[in-house]
Design a protein around this motif. Structure first.
Motif, PDB file in Angstrom:
ATOM      1  N   GLN A   1      74.317 -23.209  25.476  1.00 23.58           N
ATOM      2  CA  GLN A   1      72.994 -22.975  25.278  1.00 23.58           C
ATOM      3  C   GLN A   1      72.159 -24.194  26.066  1.00 23.58           C
ATOM      4  OE1 GLN A   1      72.032 -22.849  20.791  1.00 23.58           O
ATOM      5  NE2 GLN A   1      73.933 -22.366  20.474  1.00 23.58           N
ATOM      6  N   ARG A   2      72.722 -25.359  26.154  1.00 24.95           N
ATOM      7  CA  ARG A   2      71.937 -26.605  26.692  1.00 24.95           C
ATOM      8  C   ARG A   2      71.928 -26.692  28.285  1.00 24.95           C
ATOM      9  NH1 ARG A   2      71.778 -29.534  21.839  1.00 24.95           N
ATOM     10  NH2 ARG A   2      71.305 -27.848  20.331  1.00 24.95           N
ATOM     11  N   ALA A   3      73.100 -26.005  28.990  1.00 27.65           N
ATOM     12  CA  ALA A   3      73.212 -26.227  30.314  1.00 27.65           C
ATOM     13  C   ALA A   3      71.939 -25.552  31.037  1.00 27.65           C
ATOM     14  CB  ALA A   3      74.293 -25.683  30.768  1.00 27.65           C
ATOM     15  N   ARG A   4      71.219 -26.301  32.180  1.00 24.76           N
ATOM     16  CA  ARG A   4      70.153 -25.570  32.710  1.00 24.76           C
ATOM     17  C   ARG A   4      70.399 -25.207  34.101  1.00 24.76           C
ATOM     18  NH1 ARG A   4      69.125 -24.596  28.433  1.00 24.76           N
ATOM     19  NH2 ARG A   4      67.502 -25.049  27.067  1.00 24.76           N
ATOM     20  N   THR A   5      71.037 -26.278  34.706  1.00 28.51           N
ATOM     21  CA  THR A   5      71.167 -26.046  36.331  1.00 28.51           C
ATOM     22  C   THR A   5      72.587 -25.146  36.505  1.00 28.51           C
ATOM     23  OG1 THR A   5      72.810 -28.005  36.462  1.00 28.51           O
ATOM     24  CG2 THR A   5      70.624 -28.523  36.652  1.00 28.51           C
ATOM     25  N   ARG A   6      72.459 -24.682  37.781  1.00 26.42           N
ATOM     26  CA  ARG A   6      73.420 -23.702  38.299  1.00 26.42           C
ATOM     27  C   ARG A   6      74.944 -24.374  37.856  1.00 26.42           C
ATOM     28  NH1 ARG A   6      76.469 -22.722  42.622  1.00 26.42           N
ATOM     29  NH2 ARG A   6      77.451 -20.612  43.015  1.00 26.42           N
ATOM     30  N   GLU A   7      74.989 -25.645  38.453  1.00 24.80           N
ATOM     31  CA  GLU A   7      76.297 -26.436  38.206  1.00 24.80           C
ATOM     32  C   GLU A   7      76.540 -26.642  36.821  1.00 24.80           C
ATOM     33  OE1 GLU A   7      77.927 -31.029  38.727  1.00 24.80           O
ATOM     34  OE2 GLU A   7      75.863 -30.403  39.482  1.00 24.80           O
ATOM     35  N   GLY A   8      75.638 -27.042  35.856  1.00 28.12           N
ATOM     36  CA  GLY A   8      76.023 -27.111  34.439  1.00 28.12           C
ATOM     37  C   GLY A   8      76.686 -25.662  34.011  1.00 28.12           C
ATOM     38  N   LYS A   9      75.849 -24.758  34.315  1.00 28.73           N
ATOM     39  CA  LYS A   9      76.228 -23.255  33.652  1.00 28.73           C
ATOM     40  C   LYS A   9      77.698 -22.871  34.274  1.00 28.73           C
ATOM     41  CE  LYS A   9      71.488 -21.711  33.264  1.00 28.73           C
ATOM     42  NZ  LYS A   9      70.511 -20.757  33.866  1.00 28.73           N
ATOM     43  N   LEU A  10      78.017 -23.429  35.387  1.00 32.04           N
ATOM     44  CA  LEU A  10      79.250 -22.922  35.978  1.00 32.04           C
ATOM     45  C   LEU A  10      80.515 -23.765  35.269  1.00 32.04           C
ATOM     46  CD1 LEU A  10      78.714 -22.814  39.850  1.00 32.04           C
ATOM     47  CD2 LEU A  10      79.367 -20.991  38.349  1.00 32.04           C
ATOM     48  N   GLN A  11      80.093 -24.956  34.909  1.00 34.42           N
ATOM     49  CA  GLN A  11      81.105 -25.823  34.356  1.00 34.42           C
ATOM     50  C   GLN A  11      81.507 -25.432  32.996  1.00 34.42           C
ATOM     51  OE1 GLN A  11      80.416 -30.322  36.433  1.00 34.42           O
ATOM     52  NE2 GLN A  11      78.831 -29.529  35.270  1.00 34.42           N
ATOM     53  N   ILE A  12      80.316 -25.026  32.259  1.00 38.07           N
ATOM     54  CA  ILE A  12      80.310 -24.493  30.792  1.00 38.07           C
ATOM     55  C   ILE A  12      81.133 -23.220  30.834  1.00 38.07           C
ATOM     56  CG2 ILE A  12      79.059 -23.559  28.899  1.00 38.07           C
ATOM     57  CD1 ILE A  12      79.323 -26.757  29.125  1.00 38.07           C
ATOM     58  N   GLU A  13      80.916 -22.382  31.732  1.00 39.81           N
ATOM     59  CA  GLU A  13      81.631 -20.966  31.703  1.00 39.81           C
ATOM     60  C   GLU A  13      82.877 -21.134  32.041  1.00 39.81           C
ATOM     61  OE1 GLU A  13      81.220 -16.439  33.893  1.00 39.81           O
ATOM     62  OE2 GLU A  13      79.858 -18.167  34.522  1.00 39.81           O
ATOM     63  N   LEU A  14      83.273 -22.128  32.910  1.00 43.40           N
ATOM     64  CA  LEU A  14      84.957 -22.433  33.333  1.00 43.40           C
ATOM     65  C   LEU A  14      85.552 -23.040  31.860  1.00 43.40           C
ATOM     66  CD1 LEU A  14      87.054 -22.697  35.273  1.00 43.40           C
ATOM     67  CD2 LEU A  14      86.023 -25.010  35.913  1.00 43.40           C
ATOM     68  N   ALA A  15      84.862 -23.862  31.133  1.00 44.71           N
ATOM     69  CA  ALA A  15      85.523 -24.382  29.926  1.00 44.71           C
ATOM     70  C   ALA A  15      85.594 -23.231  29.160  1.00 44.71           C
ATOM     71  CB  ALA A  15      84.810 -25.481  29.668  1.00 44.71           C
ATOM     72  N   GLN A  16      84.735 -22.220  29.039  1.00 46.47           N
ATOM     73  CA  GLN A  16      84.773 -21.445  27.896  1.00 46.47           C
ATOM     74  C   GLN A  16      85.870 -20.454  28.269  1.00 46.47           C
ATOM     75  OE1 GLN A  16      80.612 -19.987  28.060  1.00 46.47           O
ATOM     76  NE2 GLN A  16      80.596 -20.548  26.056  1.00 46.47           N
ATOM     77  N   LEU A  17      85.947 -20.018  29.643  1.00 46.84           N
ATOM     78  CA  LEU A  17      86.788 -18.987  29.966  1.00 46.84           C
ATOM     79  C   LEU A  17      88.427 -19.476  29.811  1.00 46.84           C
ATOM     80  CD1 LEU A  17      85.274 -17.382  33.128  1.00 46.84           C
ATOM     81  CD2 LEU A  17      85.605 -16.237  31.057  1.00 46.84           C
ATOM     82  N   GLN A  18      88.392 -20.734  30.176  1.00 44.46           N
ATOM     83  CA  GLN A  18      89.716 -21.472  29.929  1.00 44.46           C
ATOM     84  C   GLN A  18      90.307 -21.340  28.624  1.00 44.46           C
ATOM     85  OE1 GLN A  18      89.233 -25.004  32.032  1.00 44.46           O
ATOM     86  NE2 GLN A  18      89.890 -24.118  34.001  1.00 44.46           N
ATOM     87  N   HIS A  19      89.343 -21.769  27.547  1.00 48.32           N
ATOM     88  CA  HIS A  19      89.578 -21.815  26.135  1.00 48.32           C
ATOM     89  C   HIS A  19      89.728 -20.290  25.708  1.00 48.32           C
ATOM     90  CE1 HIS A  19      89.255 -23.160  22.111  1.00 48.32           C
ATOM     91  NE2 HIS A  19      88.631 -22.368  21.689  1.00 48.32           N
TER      92      HIS A  19
END
Length: 473
Positions: free
Chosen positions: A162-180
């Motif tokens: 919900q809090r990620a704003r930049t493309r980099e932040g969104k990529l990092q969160i999506e990666l962590a979510q998918l790995q989980h």
């Protein structure tokens, strides 16, 4: 049959085949589009599926032999804050004392049934466990509670998304979510329906829906990992450009909601988002800070840490947290008014050690001094950290002392010299004031005399005017 009748029948049959072929092609095209759309939306739904109403949440904690009742209480209070930050409403909570977690359901069967009755009576949407659950435990608990079951890791990832704003932040969160998500996919597909084979169906005939989803998730993980490698290369290039300016890098670290962004704003005059909520900002921000010693420092605000920070999050955020590893100095911000300040300091130090930054030179910044109301907490911290700085980023109290400590910590990188410059060389004198710290000056005599600290990269520029190296005597 007359010849013209036969020709007419053949013509009709040919047109019929053509129409059927066109319809078949259109159907196959439509079917592939639907399957593609279904694959895309299903994958996004696995991550972003949220109800429109405020979710009613029930919290579950376990008191193990290694955990005291007070630490469980503190952890559950923090879990409630996290749930509220994610947009939920905490309705109730339950705890259980155990020798060790139950391998199948984490908590005992009797407690699970007791909590289930409470959730049913209070219309609970989501049950959140304070510790990480295994995929099997998640599946079993969802069957018992008959509602969504999350663990602390999934909750933190949801807040990050919900809090990620930049493309980099969104990529990092999506990666962590998918790995989980990857080892937990069976909870989403109980039917394991079979796909038909054919052109465009890469899995081939007989591939289960679960296998197809795992393949899609793994392909997306590989794609994001490649994109983040590109981000790391870009950061490396930016870091090289900074080094050409010979400006030291200081990174602000600390527990979430300790006041890191507020401190960055107070020191540099920037307008970074600063709210009294957990994980208000995720994306790193770097600003230039000019110290009273006339020295430029790059100050970077980083993502906040937390107890039980998932290892996957640390791994996913390494592109961002490299700023911490590469920093010349760390500013460890502590909310001194928080009752669990010591535990928060320990949690931050644990993450820094995991990143390989545990031995970095560090200034302890004890923030929110304005909330202490005159108690003795600061004296206890001062005995342990004699070089620590007490401050309030909100009121500005203590910030001059912090700037002085920053200058003192970074001072060894400068040369201490005595210069003698002819009065007519006004440009040299102006340049000296621009890049160095003038400690003492005298304009008497044929030449102006200065005791200054200058960065080593400017040594050659002022070499003709050096009268004495004051560091060596």
């Amino acid at each position: 049959m007359p010849r013209h009748a036969t020709t007419f029948a053949q013509s009709c049959q040919s047109k019929r085949k053509t129409v059927l072929a066109v319809l078949k092609t259109a159907f196959l095209f439509w079917r592939r589009r639907v399957l593609w759309f279904s694959e895309t939306t299903d994958l996004k739904a696995l991550i972003e599926n949220r109800d429109t109403r405020t979710e009613r949440v029930f919290l579950v904690g376990v008191e193990l032999k290694s955990r005291t009742g007070s630490s469980l209480r503190d952890s559950l209070d923090e879990l409630a804050e996290l749930a509220t930050s994610a947009g939920g409403k905490v309705i109730g909570e339950g705890t259980q004392k155990l020798e060790a977690p139950h391998p199948a359901s984490y908590i005992g069967k009797g407690k699970a049934n007791e909590f289930t009755d409470y959730c049913r009576q209070n219309d609970i949407d989501t049950v959140i466990f304070d510790d990480e659950l295994s995929p099997a435990q998640s599946r079993n608990l969802e069957k018992v509670f008959n509602c969504k079951v999350l663990d602390r890791t999934a909750l933190i990832l949801d807040i990050f998304s919900q809090r990620a704003r930049t493309r980099e932040g969104k990529l990092q969160i999506e990666l962590a979510q998918l790995q989980h998500l990857l080892p937990r996919l069976t909870r989403f597909w109980g039917h394991l329906s079979r796909q038909s084979g054919g052109i465009g169906m890469r899995g081939g005939e007989g591939e289960s829906q679960l296998e197809a989803d795992r393949r899609k998730v793994q392909e997306r993980i590989d794609k994001i990992s490649g994109d983040l490698d590109t981000v790391r290369r870009h950061r490396s290039i930016q870091r090289s450009a900074r080094k050409r300016n010979h400006w030291p890098l200081a990174s602000i670290v600390g527990y979430t909601n300790a006041g890191k962004s507020t401190l960055l704003n107070a020191l540099t005059g920037s307008q970074v988002l600063a709210k009294d909520i957990l994980f208000a900002t995720l994306d790193p921000t770097t600003r230039r800070l000019r110290l009273p010693t006339n020295q430029n420092v790059l100050l970077t605000d980083t993502v906040g840490f937390i107890r039980k920070l998932p290892h996957g999050v640390v791994e996913a955020f390494k592109a961002t947290l490299e700023e911490v590893v590469q920093a010349d100095l760390l500013l460890h911000v502590v909310d001194i008014s928080h009752p669990q300040a010591e535990e928060q300091v320990a949690a931050v130090n644990a993450v820094l050690a995991e990143l390989g930054a545990g031995e970095k030179p560090t200034i302890m910044v004890f923030n929110k001094m304005d909330r202490l109301n005159g108690n003795g907490a600061w004296r206890r911290w001062q005995e342990r950290y004699p070089h620590g700085v007490a401050a309030s980023a909100t009121t500005g109290a203590g910030l001059p002392a912090l700037l002085a400590e920053l200058g003192s910590q970074l001072r060894p990188a400068r040369e201490f010299l005595e210069l003698r410059v002819p009065h007519e060389r006004a440009a040299v004198i102006a340049r000296l004031h621009a890049v160095g710290q003038v400690i003492e000056s005298s304009y008497r005599g044929a030449k102006a005399r200065f005791k200054v600290r200058i960065p080593p990269q400017h040594h050659a520029e002022f070499a003709p005017f050096i009268a004495k190296d004051l560091q060596t005597g």
